[in-house]
Design a protein around this motif. Structure first.
Motif, PDB file in Angstrom:
ATOM      1  N   ASP A  78       0.835  -1.207   0.000  1.00  0.00           N
ATOM      2  CA  ASP A  78       0.000   0.000   0.000  1.00  0.00           C
ATOM      3  C   ASP A  78       0.869   1.255   0.000  1.00  0.00           C
ATOM      4  O   ASP A  78       1.970   1.244   0.535  1.00  0.00           O
ATOM      5  CB  ASP A  78      -0.898   0.039   1.243  1.00  0.00           C
ATOM      6  CG  ASP A  78      -2.061  -0.932   1.128  1.00  0.00           C
ATOM      7  OD1 ASP A  78      -2.167  -1.597   0.091  1.00  0.00           O
ATOM      8  OD2 ASP A  78      -2.845  -1.011   2.089  1.00  0.00           O
ATOM      9  N   ASP A 126       0.234   4.036   1.574  1.00  0.00           N
ATOM     10  CA  ASP A 126      -0.112   4.949   2.670  1.00  0.00           C
ATOM     11  C   ASP A 126       0.662   4.640   3.942  1.00  0.00           C
ATOM     12  O   ASP A 126       0.294   5.093   5.023  1.00  0.00           O
ATOM     13  CB  ASP A 126      -1.613   4.887   2.941  1.00  0.00           C
ATOM     14  CG  ASP A 126      -2.082   3.467   3.231  1.00  0.00           C
ATOM     15  OD1 ASP A 126      -1.224   2.555   3.302  1.00  0.00           O
ATOM     16  OD2 ASP A 126      -3.301   3.262   3.378  1.00  0.00           O
ATOM     17  N   GLN A 135       0.819   2.029   5.654  1.00  0.00           N
ATOM     18  CA  GLN A 135       0.186   1.162   6.660  1.00  0.00           C
ATOM     19  C   GLN A 135       0.814  -0.230   6.699  1.00  0.00           C
ATOM     20  O   GLN A 135       0.729  -0.921   7.693  1.00  0.00           O
ATOM     21  CB  GLN A 135      -1.324   1.057   6.401  1.00  0.00           C
ATOM     22  CG  GLN A 135      -2.041   2.353   6.730  1.00  0.00           C
ATOM     23  CD  GLN A 135      -3.547   2.157   6.832  1.00  0.00           C
ATOM     24  OE1 GLN A 135      -4.260   2.226   5.853  1.00  0.00           O
ATOM     25  NE2 GLN A 135      -4.033   1.920   8.041  1.00  0.00           N
ATOM     26  N   ARG A 189      -2.977   4.933   9.511  1.00  0.00           N
ATOM     27  CA  ARG A 189      -2.779   5.862   8.411  1.00  0.00           C
ATOM     28  C   ARG A 189      -2.473   7.258   8.974  1.00  0.00           C
ATOM     29  O   ARG A 189      -3.183   7.734   9.848  1.00  0.00           O
ATOM     30  CB  ARG A 189      -4.050   5.914   7.565  1.00  0.00           C
ATOM     31  CG  ARG A 189      -3.866   6.523   6.209  1.00  0.00           C
ATOM     32  CD  ARG A 189      -5.222   6.637   5.544  1.00  0.00           C
ATOM     33  NE  ARG A 189      -5.375   5.773   4.377  1.00  0.00           N
ATOM     34  CZ  ARG A 189      -4.917   6.083   3.173  1.00  0.00           C
ATOM     35  NH1 ARG A 189      -4.238   7.200   2.993  1.00  0.00           N
ATOM     36  NH2 ARG A 189      -5.110   5.286   2.154  1.00  0.00           N
TER      37      ARG A 189
HETATM   38 MN    MN Z   1      -4.722   2.019   3.937  1.00  0.00          MN
END
Ligand code: MN
Ligand code: GDD
Length: 368
Positions: free
Chosen positions: A97, A99, A101, A212
């Motif tokens: 991902d 972001d 995370q 996040r």
């Molecule tokens: Mn995410």
């Protein structure tokens, strides 16, 4: 490492949608985590309105390890991951991902493990000793566990976390399965495992899902529908296109809308023809809107394109209705039961509507 100096060992594929503030931190943390390896990162951005792609290009101007594949008029995490892998040449690809995370520090261990143990896939799991869901609410954790249980219907492996979007795959193993992938929705790892006739050699490594820091999650209520479509595609996709199933389900909902409106209007003393006409228009519009967000979510029309789409949809379905009536009347005239005649008309109409609207209404990937 068994590769020459110039060859990239690992491509990291990062699907992004509105992740502008996370681009630089993402590249920096990859650099920190993978310093000793020869890697590249390919962001696959679906033309994010927040300018994620230009932000990536800015970084790429300074760092040749960074690239972007920008898709216009397309959406979808799984299909983005697939296209990212196809745009690279490294013997190993990781999907992570954008972001922050997922724990990028696990990538080095993943690469060492996949090589040393000669595996096809190494995936991150939140459900084994040492892993965790982070600060997830109990409700989302429950949904995730339920989705994991459902996945057993199509999964040919004993993965603890098939819903994980964080994994590494050997290119040759990916290439063996890539023609069978559905590419629907969010769950690419599940898609890969469910698309395999031969079992994959895999191992799960624990990781803790992080919170996040910037931007928003894109997982919404429609993700559940897409997940359902992915499972359905894996179960019956070889018999009937899953989009057709979705289209038919929406059509079924349209019949209910239609009946409800006729009933309401007749109760208000409207003429039957008026009620039937209004109901037809409203049901067609609601069918169009629902198909646009569910059946064709990846090609969703907006703004002017929405209106243009509505015209072509209504036109196609009107012709479909004529075909429906024609066929039904013809079959009825052959002395069959009315149920059979009526059903035949509906099937012919539905197939026509589906075929024509897929070719004309949601034909080209076009962002508004
Ligand atoms: Mn995410
Ligand atoms: N290209 C592209 N297109 N990328 C997308 C799209 C899309 O339509 N939708 C989401 N992404 C990107 C996001 O920008 C982010 O980098 C990543 O995919 C994950 O999306 P999130 O919206 O942050 O997902 P999440 O945190 O709710 O869901 C996570 O949990 C799942 C486990 O249950 C993701 O990690 C999934 O990968 C994971 O399977």
């Amino acid at each position: 490492m068994p590769y020459s100096d110039h060859i990239i060992e690992l491509s990291i594929i990062v699907p992004t949608y509105n992740e502008h503030p996370n681009v630089i931190p993402m590249v920096e943390s990859l650099d920190e985590a993978l310093g000793k390896f020869r890697w590249e990162v390919i962001f696959v951005d679906d033309d994010s309105p927040d300018g994620t792609a230009s932000q990536i290009r800015e970084v790429a101007m300074r760092d040749p390890r960074v690239r972007v594949v920008q898709r216009v008029g397309r959406r979808g995490l799984s299909s983005a991951a697939i296209e990212g892998i196809l745009a690279s040449s490294a013997p190993f690809c990781a999907v992570i991902d954008g972001d922050l995370q997922h724990d990028e520090k696990l990538l080095a261990t993943m690469l060492e493990t996949i090589i040393k143990e000669d595996l096809d896939v190494v995936s991150g799991s939140r459900y084994i000793e040492g892993g965790g869901l982070g600060d997830w609410h109990e409700s989302r954790a429950k949904i995730s566990r339920f989705a994991t249980r459902l996945s057993r219907m199509v999964l040919h492996a004993d993965l603890t976390d098939p819903m994980s979007g964080f994994f590494m795959i050997r290119r040759s193993a990916f290439e063996k399965r890539m023609h069978n992938l559905s590419g629907i929705g969010f769950k690419i790892l599940l898609d890969i495992f469910a698309s395999s006739k031969e079992t994959l050699r895999y191992r799960e490594l624990p990781y803790e899902f992080r919170t996040r820091q910037a931007g928003e999650s894109k997982l919404d209520s429609q993700a559940a529908w897409e997940y359902f479509m992915l499972l359905l595609d894996k179960l019956i996709g070889h018999i009937v296109p899953v989009r057709f199933v979705a289209f038919t389900l929406v059509g079924g909902a349209g019949v209910i809308v239609h009946m409800l409106i006729v009933w309401l209007m007749l109760n208000q003393d409207a003429q039957f023809t008026t009620a039937q006409t209004a109901a037809t228009l409203i049901a067609m519009t609601s069918n169009y809107a629902l198909n646009n967000v569910l059946t064709y979510r990846d090609k969703r029309l907006r703004g002017w394109a929405w209106l243009k789409g509505w015209f072509s949809f209504t036109l196609a379905c009107s012709v479909g209705a004529l075909g429906n009536i024609g066929i039904a009347s013809y079959i009825f005239a052959q002395d069959t039961t009315w149920v059979l005649a009526s059903l035949s008309g509906i099937v012919v109409g539905a197939v026509w509507n589906y075929a024509v609207t897929s070719a004309y209404t949601w034909n080209k990937p076009k962002a508004a």
